[in-house]
Every structure is written in structure tokens, then in C-alpha cells.
Design a protein around this motif. Structure first.
Motif, PDB file in Angstrom:
ATOM      1  N   LEU A 174       0.566  -1.236  -0.074  1.00 28.74           N
ATOM      2  CA  LEU A 174      -0.028   0.073   0.010  1.00 28.74           C
ATOM      3  C   LEU A 174       1.009   1.372   0.021  1.00 28.74           C
ATOM      4  CD1 LEU A 174      -3.029   1.164   0.260  1.00 28.74           C
ATOM      5  CD2 LEU A 174      -2.548   1.020   2.722  1.00 28.74           C
ATOM      6  N   GLY A 175       1.749   1.464   0.925  1.00 23.76           N
ATOM      7  CA  GLY A 175       2.616   2.483   1.079  1.00 23.76           C
ATOM      8  C   GLY A 175       3.279   2.845  -0.376  1.00 23.76           C
ATOM      9  N   ASN A 176       3.937   1.585  -0.610  1.00 23.32           N
ATOM     10  CA  ASN A 176       4.857   1.771  -2.001  1.00 23.32           C
ATOM     11  C   ASN A 176       3.925   2.152  -3.213  1.00 23.32           C
ATOM     12  OD1 ASN A 176       7.328   1.122  -3.409  1.00 23.32           O
ATOM     13  ND2 ASN A 176       5.813  -0.401  -4.300  1.00 23.32           N
ATOM     14  N   PHE A 177       2.709   1.699  -3.309  1.00 19.69           N
ATOM     15  CA  PHE A 177       2.039   2.062  -4.380  1.00 19.69           C
ATOM     16  C   PHE A 177       1.731   3.653  -4.445  1.00 19.69           C
ATOM     17  CE2 PHE A 177      -2.425   2.884  -6.330  1.00 19.69           C
ATOM     18  CZ  PHE A 177      -1.979   2.655  -7.853  1.00 19.69           C
ATOM     19  N   ILE A 178       0.997   3.768  -3.086  1.00 16.75           N
ATOM     20  CA  ILE A 178       0.716   5.444  -2.906  1.00 16.75           C
ATOM     21  C   ILE A 178       1.880   6.509  -3.148  1.00 16.75           C
ATOM     22  CG2 ILE A 178      -0.353   7.243  -1.391  1.00 16.75           C
ATOM     23  CD1 ILE A 178      -1.923   4.948  -0.194  1.00 16.75           C
ATOM     24  N   THR A 186       6.826 -10.524  -0.572  1.00 13.95           N
ATOM     25  CA  THR A 186       6.753  -9.701  -1.690  1.00 13.95           C
ATOM     26  C   THR A 186       5.967  -8.266  -1.719  1.00 13.95           C
ATOM     27  OG1 THR A 186       4.705 -10.651  -3.073  1.00 13.95           O
ATOM     28  CG2 THR A 186       6.924 -11.804  -3.008  1.00 13.95           C
ATOM     29  N   SER A 187       5.643  -7.578  -2.437  1.00 19.71           N
ATOM     30  CA  SER A 187       4.912  -6.395  -2.414  1.00 19.71           C
ATOM     31  C   SER A 187       3.555  -6.737  -2.363  1.00 19.71           C
ATOM     32  CB  SER A 187       5.136  -5.350  -3.650  1.00 19.71           C
ATOM     33  OG  SER A 187       4.919  -5.994  -4.681  1.00 19.71           O
ATOM     34  N   ALA A 188       3.428  -7.851  -2.830  1.00 21.95           N
ATOM     35  CA  ALA A 188       1.861  -8.444  -3.109  1.00 21.95           C
ATOM     36  C   ALA A 188       1.544  -9.416  -1.976  1.00 21.95           C
ATOM     37  CB  ALA A 188       1.682  -9.154  -4.521  1.00 21.95           C
ATOM     38  N   GLY A 189       2.351  -9.768  -1.121  1.00 19.39           N
ATOM     39  CA  GLY A 189       2.067 -10.867  -0.216  1.00 19.39           C
ATOM     40  C   GLY A 189       3.355 -11.622   0.141  1.00 19.39           C
ATOM     41  N   GLU A 224       8.689   3.947   2.615  1.00 20.18           N
ATOM     42  CA  GLU A 224      10.026   3.505   3.179  1.00 20.18           C
ATOM     43  C   GLU A 224      11.103   4.504   2.957  1.00 20.18           C
ATOM     44  OE1 GLU A 224      13.074   1.180   4.261  1.00 20.18           O
ATOM     45  OE2 GLU A 224      11.206   1.618   5.022  1.00 20.18           O
ATOM     46  N   GLU A 225      10.682   5.529   2.048  1.00 18.81           N
ATOM     47  CA  GLU A 225      11.740   6.740   1.971  1.00 18.81           C
ATOM     48  C   GLU A 225      12.297   6.935   3.421  1.00 18.81           C
ATOM     49  OE1 GLU A 225      10.466   9.848  -0.701  1.00 18.81           O
ATOM     50  OE2 GLU A 225      10.685   8.508  -2.633  1.00 18.81           O
TER      51      GLU A 225
END
Length: 651
Positions: A278-282, A635-638, A415-416
Motif C-alpha cells: 500500500l505505502g509503496n503504491f501510494i 513480496t509487495s503483493a504478499g 520506506e523513503e
């Protein structure tokens, strides 16, 4: 009472001569009388089999305060005549359980009570603490807590607003939803409805009840009385953001069966789902749009005509639409966990959409297509803010504020800011801090305080210039190898999500496959795997796998293998299955492990023995999740999983 649904009767109750008082249900301990259980139980309910009890039914009862055996004494009480109210109650249950889509466990618990036959239920107690009974004969008694507690739902509304009857006495226009653990079901589907029906007044009766099984803690049950678990004050003290607690507990909500709270799982979900998904996408979407013109869009939503003509966007729009339909259906049925999963699937697909579109290239090579992708992605961010609002309201408000739609205090999962490492360290501390019972924690805190005093006394004390220096040097040298050993963590492995583009039999070896695997590089890697005996060739085509990419290349029967496909095997190695990332995981993304960060080794040479040492800790757990120690492949998807091999080794 005016409608004759209450009766007066004499009952036997346990009285402690030592404490000189009638004992509250919770102050009596003994053995459950249920023959198939016989576990330790309190006087009100057996936590093991969930049977509701009267204290006099316990085998070998003891006073919890003084540990002596109480005696039975007669005492007069008021009883709610459930048998007389049965017809009205059953009509209500039959109609409402269907219309309100009651959860299956609520229906089962209610039917169990009806099947046993309803009995008059005592609603008063010989106690000093509680709600006094408004009747001259019983003025020295108080109400049984589960008689008066549901009435508190009404009275707290009346304390809030003089218009409380608009909520509680308007069943034609108000729907009442209730949420609880399975052990409290009968009080809300049998006792409280009977109380309301007995008044003869037009009350807003419960329509929908959503019941959960038990959430267990690490290796056992949460228990307030025993101080085991993390409770409200503890959760606040951790400084873990409320949205993280809300997300984890709702995603782990035991809707159909018992679930388990573990700090490692909270950490994994925080990293893989909230941060990496979620955080990565946004963050990717908003930060790219916010970049100045020439590198982004200067915080202006780009125009994107003819979006419907963009095939990739159209395909992902259809996916998102289906997820929204499933989300709405789940929420209507109060399947909260499924609703949250649907929303997070949109975020996961959003990451895959960004990756597949390669928007960073489109920005320079096809500006119209890039505008479509970024405007669509902003739409998905807005959609996510709406869908996630019931679950994580302050996160949604912050996202809306960043979209210039609503101001609110800042909260992000980017994560930045280095939040994964920071949170991993904090979670590790919490796991240690809240281990054991609260009594054990107090003892540990006292010991730590004493140790701190000693440490403070030693501050400023200098070592002599004599012999001890040599000893220190010697110790320092000895710890060097230990430090090097500690540096060998799973972060040294370059495990990536790969896509097998093509697989065929090795021309010179019957037991080997030769695969061409895309691991996110310019060209696919050639990989040789000994899987012929275990996995049919057709099942090796076009599937995602976990690939160890930094093993030193090795020739296998004349063909050099440039990576290794990871697979799990059972104890006698007669069955082998591939470790599979989620379908929506991005090809080429690195598999991560919560709590372990750093760059992988360039090449795992035989001399370092890194792979051999780490491989011993790779396995599938009892829930078929691929793990390093107890930390999932993420992974980013689980998380990554195997199909059927539990507790197998992974190589």
C-alpha cells in the motif's frame, strides 16, 4: 415484571464463611461439569468449552480469594422467565438471523441454547458492587452483569443525546449491528432480546450480529486475569500507530476460526502489506506526480483523453471494478476481513500496473500513454482512500489531504523515511517486552531497574592501564569471528520473483529441466533444475517462481545454470513443490524478510559457505508459508507459499 415475565424464587448460592460473603461467579473456581471437558473453570463460564455455568454446578469449587471451600446457602432472587418468552423469541431469531445474515457461529451458539431448552435465568446477585435492583425487597442486591450490561448500550446513548429514542425505539428506520466474541453470543441473541420483548414496547432490536472466534497470543490464549497478551494500555505504550494495530487486527480477525497474534506476523504484515504494497503504491504515484515538470507533473493531475483505448489500463480497470464489487458484497455481509483484502488487492494490482506500464520510460517515450497511466493511478489512490476509510480512517484522511481533498495530520507508510528498519527494531523490542505474563514483566522490569542502577554507578569508572588492556584486546580479537558470523543473514541472498518464459527437458540428462527465466533483467537467465521427477513439464511453463540469483554459475551436464529455482521437499524427499510468489507480485522484485535488511552478496562462492549456512533455516511452516526461521518470504503483493508441503525444507 409488570408483564409477568419475571418470577421470584429461592436459589442456592455459594457462600464463603472465611470471607463472610456470597461469592460472585468469577470468584469461584473449580472443574467444569461438562463430561467431555472437565477443564478448570470459573463460576460463570468454562473458557475451554464455552459452557455457561452457575457456580453451584462446578466440581470441587473453591473461593478464589481464600482458596477455602464455600458452602451452599439459600437466597431469594429474580428470574427472567425465558421459557414463557420462547415463542416470541424464536419468531424473532428465525426472522432476523436470515434477514440480518447472522454469522454461522452466532447461529450455532443460539441454536445450541434453544436445543437444550430455555430455563429461567437468574438476573440478580448478592453483591455490593453493581447496579442496584430498583425493588424494595431486593434493594440490597444488584443486577447480574449480563442482564444490565446490554441495557447500558441504550443508557450510554441516552447520556449522549436526549434524542436517544430516535435510535433505540425506531425499528422501521434504524438497523442495529453488534460485534462480539463467540462466548458472549447468548447474552445478545437470547437474554437481551427476551428482555426487550418482555417490556412489550417497540424497541430497535438487533438485526445483524458479527461474531468472532478467539484471537490467541503467541503460544497461548489472551488472558486479562493472568496478564498474558497485549492490552489497550500496552498497545498505546508501544507507540505503534493506531492504523497499524487496526490493520493487523482486522486482517487477522478470527471470523471463521481461531487466529493467532504474533509479533513476527505483525512485523511481516506491516512490511509486506502496509509498507511494500500500500505505502509503496501510494508513494510511487504521488511522488512522481509531485515532481517538477520535466521529471513529473508539478503536482498537477495530467489530462488523459482516450484512456479507454489504452489496453493495459482497460484491463486493470476491469480488475479494479471486480474488486470493488466484491468489497461491497463483503461489507454488506459484514465480512470485514474479506472487504479489507479486496481493497488491498486493488493496491497490489496497482503496483503491478505501474510495473508493467514502465511509466518512467513512457514519460520520455510516450507522454500521452504515461499521462493515462498516472491519472488512472491517481484515481486508484483516491479509490483506496475511500475503501480503506472504515479500516484506517486517519490514513485515508492523510491520503485525501495529499490529493488536496482533505487536510489532516500526517501519517504515511513510505520506506523513503527508513520506516521498515525502524519498525522492525521497535517490533523486536515489543515482542521481548510483552513476553510472558504481566507479573513476569514486573519482575523483569524490577531486575532491569536494579541492573540500570549498577550500570549508572559504573559510569565514569576507568579501567586501569595495566594487564586488563591486553585481555581486552584478546577478547576483541576473539569476537571478530562472532561478528562475521552475525553478519551472515538472509539479506545476503538475492531471491527474486521470476517468471519461467520457457522450460524444456535437458538434452543430455533425463532428470533435468532447462528453463529461461525472466528475473527483471535485460535478458532471461538460463537455469537448470532437477525437477523432472516431481513436476510435469506443462506445469513449468509461464509460472512465477522464487529464484536465488546470486549463486555462482555452475555447469550441469554441459549447460551452465545462472540461478536456482527454490522448491520445498517433504521429509523423505519423495515430494517436491515450487515456492510460489503471489500471482500479482512484480517480476524481478526482490523477496524480503522482515527484520533483515542490507545488500546481497555479489556472488555466493563456495568458500564463504553463506548459502549452506542460510539454507538450513529455510523451510515451509505449518501454514504452508515459505520462511527463513519464522519470518515469511515477502513480496509487495504478499507472502510466498507452497501448495501442500508443511514443515518441509527449502532448497
Amino acid at each position: 415484571m409488570e408483564n409477568n415475565w419475571l418470577t421470584e424464587n429461592t436459589m442456592q448460592q455459594l457462600y464463603c464463611d472465611t470471607c463472610q460473603r456470597f461469592l460472585a461467579d468469577r470468584l469461584v473456581e473449580g472443574t467444569c461439569p461438562n463430561k467431555v471437558c472437565n477443564a478448570a473453570a470459573r463460576g460463570d463460564q468454562c473458557e475451554t468449552c464455552s459452557t455457561l455455568l452457575n457456580p453451584t454446578e462446578l466440581i470441587d469449587p473453591k473461593c478464589k480469594v481464600c482458596k477455602n471451600t464455600p458452602r451452599v446457602r439459600d437466597t431469594d432472587h429474580l428470574f427472567l422467565e425465558l421459557p414463557l418468552l420462547k415463542d416470541k423469541l424464536v419468531n424473532y431469531i428465525n426472522a432476523t438471523s436470515v434477514a440480518g445474515m447472522w454469522s454461522q457461529n452466532a447461529i450455532q451458539a443460539t441454536n445450541a441454547w434453544l436445543k437444550e431448552g430455555l430455563k429461567p435465568r437468574c438476573i440478580t446477585r448478592d453483591l455490593k458492587w453493581g447496579v442496584p435492583v430498583p425493588h424494595d425487597k431486593y434493594k440490597d442486591k444488584v443486577f447480574y452483569v449480563w442482564f444490565d450490561a446490554p441495557i447500558g448500550y441504550v443508557s450510554i446513548t441516552a447520556s449522549y443525546t436526549p434524542d436517544w429514542e430516535k435510535w433505540w425505539k425506531d425499528p422501521d428506520n434504524v438497523e442495529l449491528f453488534q460485534f462480539m466474541g463467540k462466548d458472549n453470543v447468548p447474552f445478545h441473541t437470547i437474554m437481551f432480546p427476551s428482555t426487550l420483548l418482555g417490556t412489550g414496547e417497540k424497541w430497535t432490536m438487533m438485526k445483524t450480529i458479527s461474531v468472532t472466534e478467539y484471537l490467541n497470543y503467541e503460544a497461548g490464549k489472551f488472558s486479562k486475569s493472568k496478564g498474558i497478551g497485549v492490552f489497550g494500555n500496552d498497545a498505546k505504550d508501544t507507540n505503534v500507530p493506531p492504523e497499524v494495530w487496526r490493520y493487523y487486527l482486522l486482517m487477522n480477525r478470527p471470523e471463521a476460526s481461531d487466529t493467532l497474534f504474533t509479533w513476527a506476523d505483525l512485523q511481516a504484515k506491516l512490511n509486506s502489506e502496509l509498507l511494500n504494497n500500500l505505502g509503496n503504491f501510494i508513494n510511487r504515484v504521488l511522488s512522481f506526480v509531485a515532481k517538477p515538470a520535466g521529471a513529473g507533473y508539478g503536482s498537477i493531475v495530467p489530462d488523459a483523453p482516450n484512456a479507454e483505448s489504452h489496453p493495459l489500463t482497460k484491463a486493470y480497470a476491469e480488475k479494479a471494478s471486480k474488486w470493488v464489487e466484491q468489497y461491497l458484497d463483503a461489507m454488506e455481509k459484514v465480512k470485514l476481513k474479506q472487504g479489507l483484502k479486496c481493497a488491498m488487492a486493488i493496491s497490489s494490482d496497482g503496483n503491478a500496473y505501474l510495473q508493467e506500464s514502465q511509466f518512467w520510460k513512457l514519460y520520455k517515450e510516450d507522454s500521452a500513454a504515461c499521462a493515462i497511466v498516472m491519472k488512472t493511478s491517481l484515481g486508484l489512490v483516491y479509490l483506496l482512500a475511500c475503501l480503506l476509510e472504515p479500516f484506517m480512517p486517519s490514513l485515508s484522511e492523510e491520503v485525501l489531504r495529499q490529493l488536496n481533498l482533505s487536510p489532516e495530520e500526517n501519517l504515511s507508510f513510505s520506506e523513503e523515511k527508513g520506516e521498515i528498519t525502524k519498525k522492525d527494531e521497535e517490533v523486536a523490542l515489543h515482542r521481548e517486552k510483552y513476553a510472558g505474563s504481566q507479573a513476569e514483566r514486573s519482575l523483569k522490569a524490577a531486575a532491569d531497574a536494579e541492573a540500570s542502577k549498577v550500570a549508572n554507578k559504573l559510569k565514569g569508572t576507568k579501567l586501569s592501564d595495566g594487564g586488563p588492556k591486553k585481555e581486552q584486546k584478546k577478547q576483541s580479537g576473539g569476537s571478530k569471528s562472532k561478528t562475521a558470523e552475525a553478519d551472515i543473514t538472509v539479506a545476503k541472498l538475492d531471491i527474486r520473483v521470476g517468471l519461467i518464459r520457457k522450460a524444456e527437458k535437458h538434452p543430455d540428462a533425463d532428470s533435468l529441466y532447462v528453463e529461461e527465466i525472466d528475473v527483471g533483467e535485460d535478458t532471461p537467465r538460463t537455469v537448470v533444475s532437477g525437477l523432472v521427477k516431481f513436476i510435469p513439464l506443462e506445469e513449468m511453463q509461464n509460472r512465477k517462481v522464487c529464484v536465488l540469483c546470486n549463486l555462482k554459475p555452475v555447469a550441469m551436464r554441459g549447460i551452465k545454470s545462472h540461478a536456482m529455482v527454490l522448491a520445498a521437499s517433504n521429509e523423505d524427499h519423495t515430494k517436491v513443490e515450487l515456492v510460489e510468489p503471489p500471482e500479482s507480485a512484480a517480476v524481478g522484485e526482490r523477496v524480503t524478510f522482515a527484520g533483515y535488511s542490507g545488500d546481497p552478496e555479489a556472488s555466493l562462492s563456495g568458500k564463504s559457505k553463506t548459502w549452506e549456512k542460510l539454507a538450513a533455516e529455510l523451510h515451509s511452516n505449518g501454514e504452508l508459508v515459505a520462511c527463513y526461521k519464522d519470518v515469511p518470504f515477502t513480496t509487495s503483493a504478499g507472502v510466498c507459499e507452497v501448495k501442500t508441503i508443511a514443515n518441509g525444507e527449502i532448497r
